[in-house]
Design an enzyme around this catalytic site. Structure first.
Site, short mmCIF file in Angstrom:
data_model
loop_
_atom_site.label_atom_id
_atom_site.label_comp_id
_atom_site.label_asym_id
_atom_site.label_seq_id
_atom_site.Cartn_x
_atom_site.Cartn_y
_atom_site.Cartn_z
CE1 TYR A 28 -7.17 -1.31 -10.78
CE2 TYR A 28 -4.91 -1.11 -11.56
CZ TYR A 28 -5.89 -1.81 -10.88
OH TYR A 28 -5.56 -2.99 -10.29
NE ARG A 50 -1.03 0.27 -11.71
CZ ARG A 50 -1.03 1.59 -11.59
NH1 ARG A 50 -0.41 2.35 -12.48
NH2 ARG A 50 -1.64 2.16 -10.60
CD GLU A 104 1.70 -9.31 3.22
OE1 GLU A 104 0.74 -8.69 2.71
OE2 GLU A 104 1.56 -10.40 3.80
CB CYS A 148 -10.28 -5.04 -31.83
SG CYS A 148 -9.23 -5.53 -33.19
CD GLU A 149 -11.93 -3.19 -25.13
OE1 GLU A 149 -12.51 -2.10 -24.98
OE2 GLU A 149 -12.49 -4.30 -25.07
N GLY A 151 0.78 -1.23 0.00
CA GLY A 151 0.00 0.00 0.00
C GLY A 151 0.81 1.28 0.00
N GLY A 205 5.05 -4.29 -2.65
CA GLY A 205 5.27 -4.70 -4.04
C GLY A 205 5.62 -3.48 -4.87
NE ARG A 206 0.93 0.51 -6.16
CZ ARG A 206 0.05 0.07 -7.05
NH1 ARG A 206 0.16 0.39 -8.31
NH2 ARG A 206 -0.98 -0.67 -6.67
#
Ligand SMILES: *Cc1c(COP(=O)(O)O)cnc(C)c1O
Length: 416
Positions: A313, A309, A271, A339-340, A229, A273-274
């Site tokens: 988001y 991402r 913990e 195609c999005e 976080g 990560g980012r």
């Protein structure tokens, strides 16, 4: 401003050697970050970082972190297998899963990983499918909103994770009855916080909970896991987290709450990560097309399958055109080839006027980048390249090939 960790000239050598797109990681930066984290928490003799494998699940990266003294945080069968194969001992593996399949609990038990129970209901489930271990952790969800000062950082009441305080205390009573001896608590109450106050505020909540646990169950917690976080600033300007300040903030809370309560032996776990990896990865891609309609589109050879991402988001990722450090700019959408229409790395972004063949780097893709990839439109996953501390570059994952995509299909043998 965001400065890439590699020079234009060196990157040109790499793109000549390795076809784009690829994810590029910076060993030097990763090691420096791990050391800064350990330095920031050196005041706590039991401190341990369990790197969240889901952020960057590549053995070469995990080995670097292992050498720097980190453990791993897993949440799936394959993450556990990878960690075992890399030689992480059981006490170096945190298993912070949720909605957990029985076979995953069984493997975690076999490996001696520390199981972090997500649900009160898991006490009975774990007992039935794998047995109750000596060491156990419970994940807390206080409900409501998580605020720092006047800003709402996140909404724990909407999160599927963790258990209520009453459930957690009841779980500890039952786990003790069932033979558990060593206990910990865990919470992740806000994601990607860019504030030196998040960990200290979370720590205060968890430390107070530790005192309540002691009072209502007689259990002296062995560890408190602040989880992930702590974020990074994806924007090119503005503040960055300062891990030294964060470490001191947690220390202050510890001395205010835990030490006076006789809990001065508690180990602090994280913990992250980012925070550990995001700034030390770049998605390297080339401009392949340029199109003018109602907007100007820069088509690149990466797409959302390589970095989800922005599409998922609306997340901002800064982009640098390595070949045009200065010069006139234009407003563009930077797009992949799916195609999005959400397959856009940037929307109405001011960038140097780019030409086909230019190399762009998308910043801060070292965590939750490659790992969130997928195969929509039968697009294949890219390679991953490690820029070693000695300046050499090494491929640590090859790009997928068509036969990888076909390999799991029945009744379709591409070779025949
Ligand atoms: C995702 C996750 C982390 C890591 O989160 P970051 O935002 O990458 O720091 C840590 N612990 C758990 C349980 C997670 O789900």
């Amino acid at each position: 401003m965001k400065t890439p960790f590699i020079s234009r000239e060196r990157l040109a050598e790499l793109t000549a050697q390795f076809p784009t797109p690829f994810h590029l990681y910076d060993e030097k930066g990763i090691r420096a970050r791990a050391r800064a984290l350990h330095e920031a928490f050196a005041w706590n003799s039991g401190f341990k970082e369990y790197f969240a494998v889901k952020a960057t699940p590549n053995p070469a990266i995990l080995k670097i972190l292992k050498e720097e003294g980190c453990g791993v945080d897993c949440a799936s069968y394959v993450e556990l297998l990878m960690s075992q194969k890399l030689g992480f001992a059981g006490n170096k593996i945190m298993f912070s899963s949720n909605n957990t399949p029985a076979e995953e609990f069984r493997l975690a038990r076999e490996l001696g990983a520390t199981i972090n129970l997500d649900a009160y209901e898991d006490v009975a489930f774990l007992k039935e499918v794998a047995g109750i271990p000596k060491v156990i952790s419970c994940r807390y969800n206080p409900g409501g909103v998580f605020e720092l000062g006047t800003s709402i950082m996140d909404h724990p009441e909407e999160a599927k994770f963790g258990m209520t305080k009453a459930q957690l205390i009841q779980a500890f009573k039952e786990l003790k009855e069932l033979g558990a001896e060593t206990f910990g608590i865990h919470a992740l109450l806000a994601s990607n916080t860019v504030s030196n106050d998040y960990y200290p505020a979370l720590a205060r909540q968890l430390f107070e909970l530790a005192v309540e646990v002691l009072e209502s169950t007689g259990i002296k917690l062995d560890f408190i896991n602040l989880s992930g976080g702590v974020g990074v600033n994806y924007q090119p300007d503005g503040e960055e987290n300062d891990i030294a300040v964060i470490g001191q903030g947690v220390r202050q809370a510890y001395e205010d709450i835990l030490t006076p309560a006789g809990l001065g032996q508690v180990k602090i776990f994280t913990e992250l990560g980012r925070f550990m990896l995001a700034p030390f990865g770049l998605l390297v891609t080339k401009v392949t097309h340029k199109k003018h309609t109602y907007r100007t589109y820069l088509g690149v050879d990466a797409s959302a399958v390589n970095l989800l991402r922005p599409a998922m988001y609306g997340a901002y990722h800064h982009i640098t055109n390595m070949d045009r450090p200065e010069g006139p700019t234009e407003i563009v959408d930077v797009v992949g080839s799916l195609c999005e229409n959400n397959d856009k790395f940037a929307i109405q972004r001011e960038l140097p006027v780019s030409q086909i063949g230019d190399t762009l780097v998308i910043h801060d893709t070292g965590a939750h980048g490659f790992s969130m990839g997928y195969q929509y439109n039968a697009k294949l996953r890219s390679s991953e390249i490690l820029l070693e501390e000695n300046g050499q570059a090494r491929m640590i994952r090859r790009a997928e090939r068509p036969e990888d995509y076909f390999a799991t299909l029945y009744g379709f043998d591409f070779e025949k």
